[in-house]
Design an enzyme around this catalytic site. Structure first.
Site, PDB file in Angstrom:
ATOM      1  N   HIS A   1      19.054  55.494  27.836  1.00 30.35           N
ATOM      2  CA  HIS A   1      18.676  55.590  29.151  1.00 30.35           C
ATOM      3  C   HIS A   1      18.747  56.942  29.651  1.00 30.35           C
ATOM      4  O   HIS A   1      17.792  57.332  30.583  1.00 30.35           O
ATOM      5  CB  HIS A   1      19.354  54.419  29.822  1.00 30.35           C
TER       6      HIS A   1
ATOM      7  N   HIS B   1      22.908  52.714  24.161  1.00 29.67           N
ATOM      8  CA  HIS B   1      21.948  52.497  24.859  1.00 29.67           C
ATOM      9  C   HIS B   1      21.915  53.002  26.195  1.00 29.67           C
ATOM     10  O   HIS B   1      20.876  53.674  26.889  1.00 29.67           O
ATOM     11  CB  HIS B   1      21.851  50.754  25.152  1.00 29.67           C
TER      12      HIS B   1
ATOM     13  N   HIS C   1      28.114  50.921  20.694  1.00 32.57           N
ATOM     14  CA  HIS C   1      26.781  50.545  20.611  1.00 32.57           C
ATOM     15  C   HIS C   1      25.963  50.602  22.019  1.00 32.57           C
ATOM     16  O   HIS C   1      24.770  51.131  22.038  1.00 32.57           O
ATOM     17  CB  HIS C   1      26.412  49.522  19.605  1.00 32.57           C
ATOM     18  N   GLU C   2      26.572  49.619  22.913  1.00 28.72           N
ATOM     19  CA  GLU C   2      25.970  49.579  24.162  1.00 28.72           C
ATOM     20  C   GLU C   2      26.052  50.622  24.856  1.00 28.72           C
ATOM     21  O   GLU C   2      25.267  51.013  25.659  1.00 28.72           O
ATOM     22  CB  GLU C   2      26.882  48.332  24.619  1.00 28.72           C
TER      23      GLU C   2
END
Length: 229
Positions: free
Chosen positions: A106, A102, A98-99
Site C-alpha cells: 500500500h 500488504h 504477510h499482512e
C-alpha cells in the site's frame, strides 16, 4: 444429463478448495506449536516490520476469530486474529508478516494491489448479479441476457487472478524482512514460516481455479441451451 455433467466441474472446484483449506489449517496448526527462539510475539513482529519499512501510521489491532487476519488499506489498520496476536509461534509471526507485506504494498503503490482495490465494487456487483441474470436469460430464452451474466461472473474470475500476485508478493516481502531483521533467527524457523505462507497462498490458487471451472460450467450451460434452440 447435460446439467448433471456440468456439476462435475463444481465438484472438482469444491475439492480443490477443500484440500487447500485443509492444508493451510494443518500447516498452521503444525507450526503454531513451534515458537520462535527470540520470543517475539506476532504483534511485536508486525511493529518491527512496519517500522523497518518506515511505516508508523498503521495501527495494529486484535480481531476475533481464527485466521481472520487482514490489512485494511482504507483505514490503515492491520488486524491480527486472537490466535495470532500474542503468539510467539513461527506460524503466527509468518501470518503477521504477510499482512505487513500488504501494508508495504500500500505504501509503495504496488500496482496489482491498487487494481484489486478499485475493482472491488465491480466485483461485488458481478458476484451478486451474475447468477440471477444468467437464470433470467435462460428462463426467458435470451442468450444476450445470459451472456451478460457470464461477463459479470468473469469480473469475479479476473479479480481472483489479480489477487494471486498480490498475495505471493506480500509473502515474498514478509519472508525477506523476517530474514533481514532476524525476527526468525534460523533457517528452520524461516522454513516453517515459508510453508505456512505457501499453504495460505495455495488457497487463493485453488479459489481461482475453482472460479475458472465455474465460469467454464456457465459457458457450457449458456451455449448448450442456445445450441438446442
Amino acid at each position: 444429463m447435460f446439467l448433471d455433467f456440468t456439476y462435475i466441474l463444481v465438484i472438482i472446484g469444491a475439492l480443490l478448495s477443500l484440500i487447500a483449506s485443509m492444508n493451510v489449517k494443518t500447516t498452521f496448526n503444525k507450526y503454531k506449536k513451534i515458537h520462535g527462539s527470540r520470543g517475539i510475539r506476532a504483534y511485536q513482529a508486525a511493529e518491527m516490520i512496519l517500522h523497518s519499512a518506515d511505516i508508523y501510521d498503521v495501527r495494529i489491532e486484535m480481531v476475533r476469530g481464527e485466521l481472520t487476519d487482514h490489512y485494511s488499506p482504507n483505514e490503515k489498520v492491520l488486524r491480527l486474529s486472537e490466535s495470532v496476536y500474542n503468539s510467539e509461534s513461527v506460524a503466527s509471526i509468518g501470518v503477521a508478516a504477510h499482512e505487513c507485506g500488504h501494508a508495504i504494498q500500500h505504501k509503495v503503490g504496488y500496482a496489482p494491489l491498487n487494481l484489486r482495490s478499485v475493482s472491488v465494487p465491480v466485483v461485488n456487483i458481478g458476484s451478486r448479479l451474475s447468477w440471477p441474470v444468467i437464470l433470467l436469460g435462460l428462463v426467458f430464452g435470451s442468450p444476450g441476457l445470459a451472456n451478460i451474466g457470464v461477463i459479470l461472473f468473469l469480473f469475479v474470475v479476473l479479480f481472483q487472478l489479480i489477487t494471486l500476485p498480490v498475495e505471493f508478493n506480500a509473502s515474498r516481502r514478509a519472508l525477506s524482512i523476517l530474514n533481514s531483521e532476524a525476527i526468525l533467527s534460523d533457517d528452520e524457523e524461516l522454513k516453517g514460516a515459508r510453508k505456512v505462507l505457501t499453504a495460505a497462498a495455495l488457497t487463493y490458487v485453488a479459489a481461482f481455479f475453482s472460479s475458472v471451472l465455474q465460469l467454464l460450467r456457465l459457458l457450457i450451460i449458456v451455449n448448450g441451451r442456445r445450441d438446442r434452440r
